[in-house]
Design a protein around this motif. Structure first.
Motif, PDB file in Angstrom:
ATOM      1  N   THR A  73       0.853  -1.184   0.000  1.00  0.00           N
ATOM      2  CA  THR A  73       0.000   0.000   0.000  1.00  0.00           C
ATOM      3  C   THR A  73       0.885   1.229   0.000  1.00  0.00           C
ATOM      4  O   THR A  73       1.806   1.333   0.808  1.00  0.00           O
ATOM      5  N   ILE A  74       0.609   2.127  -0.930  1.00  0.00           N
ATOM      6  CA  ILE A  74       1.316   3.397  -1.034  1.00  0.00           C
ATOM      7  C   ILE A  74       0.310   4.498  -0.711  1.00  0.00           C
ATOM      8  O   ILE A  74      -0.720   4.618  -1.372  1.00  0.00           O
ATOM      9  N   GLY A  75       0.612   5.276   0.320  1.00  0.00           N
ATOM     10  CA  GLY A  75      -0.261   6.367   0.732  1.00  0.00           C
ATOM     11  C   GLY A  75      -0.204   7.534  -0.236  1.00  0.00           C
ATOM     12  O   GLY A  75       0.088   7.367  -1.418  1.00  0.00           O
ATOM     13  N   GLU A 103      -2.220  13.091  -9.921  1.00  0.00           N
ATOM     14  CA  GLU A 103      -3.230  12.271  -9.263  1.00  0.00           C
ATOM     15  C   GLU A 103      -2.744  12.010  -7.845  1.00  0.00           C
ATOM     16  O   GLU A 103      -2.214  10.958  -7.529  1.00  0.00           O
ATOM     17  N   TYR A 104      -2.899  13.020  -7.005  1.00  0.00           N
ATOM     18  CA  TYR A 104      -2.445  12.931  -5.628  1.00  0.00           C
ATOM     19  C   TYR A 104      -3.641  12.683  -4.717  1.00  0.00           C
ATOM     20  O   TYR A 104      -4.781  12.647  -5.172  1.00  0.00           O
ATOM     21  N   ASP A 105      -3.390  12.519  -3.439  1.00  0.00           N
ATOM     22  CA  ASP A 105      -4.428  12.161  -2.465  1.00  0.00           C
ATOM     23  C   ASP A 105      -5.154  10.884  -2.881  1.00  0.00           C
ATOM     24  O   ASP A 105      -6.365  10.758  -2.743  1.00  0.00           O
ATOM     25  N   ARG A 106      -4.384   9.940  -3.388  1.00  0.00           N
ATOM     26  CA  ARG A 106      -4.938   8.649  -3.797  1.00  0.00           C
ATOM     27  C   ARG A 106      -4.088   7.546  -3.189  1.00  0.00           C
ATOM     28  O   ARG A 106      -2.868   7.536  -3.358  1.00  0.00           O
ATOM     29  N   ILE A 107      -4.714   6.637  -2.479  1.00  0.00           N
ATOM     30  CA  ILE A 107      -4.013   5.497  -1.904  1.00  0.00           C
ATOM     31  C   ILE A 107      -4.064   4.363  -2.914  1.00  0.00           C
ATOM     32  O   ILE A 107      -5.113   4.076  -3.489  1.00  0.00           O
ATOM     33  N   GLY A 108      -2.932   3.730  -3.132  1.00  0.00           N
ATOM     34  CA  GLY A 108      -2.871   2.602  -4.058  1.00  0.00           C
ATOM     35  C   GLY A 108      -2.412   1.343  -3.344  1.00  0.00           C
ATOM     36  O   GLY A 108      -1.477   1.386  -2.550  1.00  0.00           O
ATOM     37  N   THR A 109      -3.078   0.241  -3.597  1.00  0.00           N
ATOM     38  CA  THR A 109      -2.631  -1.060  -3.108  1.00  0.00           C
ATOM     39  C   THR A 109      -2.399  -1.936  -4.328  1.00  0.00           C
ATOM     40  O   THR A 109      -3.280  -2.081  -5.175  1.00  0.00           O
ATOM     41  N   PHE A 110      -1.191  -2.476  -4.419  1.00  0.00           N
ATOM     42  CA  PHE A 110      -0.747  -3.192  -5.611  1.00  0.00           C
ATOM     43  C   PHE A 110      -0.249  -4.588  -5.234  1.00  0.00           C
ATOM     44  O   PHE A 110       0.290  -4.804  -4.154  1.00  0.00           O
ATOM     45  N   LYS A 158      -7.980  -2.983   5.187  1.00  0.00           N
ATOM     46  CA  LYS A 158      -7.538  -1.931   6.100  1.00  0.00           C
ATOM     47  C   LYS A 158      -7.802  -0.550   5.509  1.00  0.00           C
ATOM     48  O   LYS A 158      -8.313   0.338   6.185  1.00  0.00           O
ATOM     49  N   GLU A 159      -7.471  -0.343   4.247  1.00  0.00           N
ATOM     50  CA  GLU A 159      -7.684   0.965   3.625  1.00  0.00           C
ATOM     51  C   GLU A 159      -9.169   1.260   3.458  1.00  0.00           C
ATOM     52  O   GLU A 159      -9.610   2.390   3.639  1.00  0.00           O
TER      53      GLU A 159
END
Length: 170
Positions: A73-75, A103-110, A158-159
């Motif tokens: 997860t990248i905050g 594209e900021y303020d976006r949480i990514g889970t990869f 969790k996110e």
């Protein structure tokens, strides 16, 4: 949870851009260290716009534990980024130059494929980040929220649960 690694802390950092910096065997010993998630503008790089790199080397010697690390997860990252693991691009938010899109303020889970770990258990993460010159000079790079490695189903849950109170407030 047993197999969660908090990735917040010191990462290697360098301004400029070279795609070879995603390679696991690249020597980053001369790079400075910055804290994640703290904007680079607040860590000595005020007014820097453009592309910069962050790198982090992790060692997970137990094969059973490596099998649990299926996601990352990248905050929040300003302004856009590409994420590499073991030299392979596994995710992004926005677009980097030459056709940039913030594209900021976006949480990514990869997903992190198991084969990206080396035989001895090393995983090298590289974050290629672009900061727009239209954004605040004190910003740039990772700046808020979770930066975690662990089971992807746990990370997504969790996110999701973190966002519920925010959704209710809005």
């Amino acid at each position: 949870f047993k197999h969660i690694v908090d990735l917040r802390g010191k990462w290697k950092f360098k301004t400029e851009d070279d795609l070879r910096w995603a390679e696991p065997n690249f020597n980053d010993a001369s790079w400075e260290e910055l804290y994640v998630p703290v904007p680079w503008g607040k860590q000595g790089h005020y007014d820097y716009s453009g592309i910069a790199w962050y790198r982090l080397k992790l060692y997970v010697p137990e094969k059973e534990a490596r099998n649990q690390f299926t996601g990352i997860t990248i905050g929040f990252v300003d302004s856009s980024y590409e994420l590499y693991a073991g030299g392979r691009k596994i995710g992004r938010a926005g677009w980097l130059p030459p056709f940039p899109k913030m594209e900021y303020d976006r949480i990514g889970t990869f997903r992190v494929p198991r084969e990206l770990f080396s035989e001895d258990g090393q995983l090298v993460l590289a974050l290629r980040v672009w900061k727009s010159d239209e954004k605040d000079d004190a910003l740039g790079g990772p700046y808020e929220r979770n930066f975690l490695l662990g089971p992807i189903d746990y990370l997504v849950k969790k996110e999701f649960l973190t966002e519920i109170p925010l959704l209710l407030l809005s």
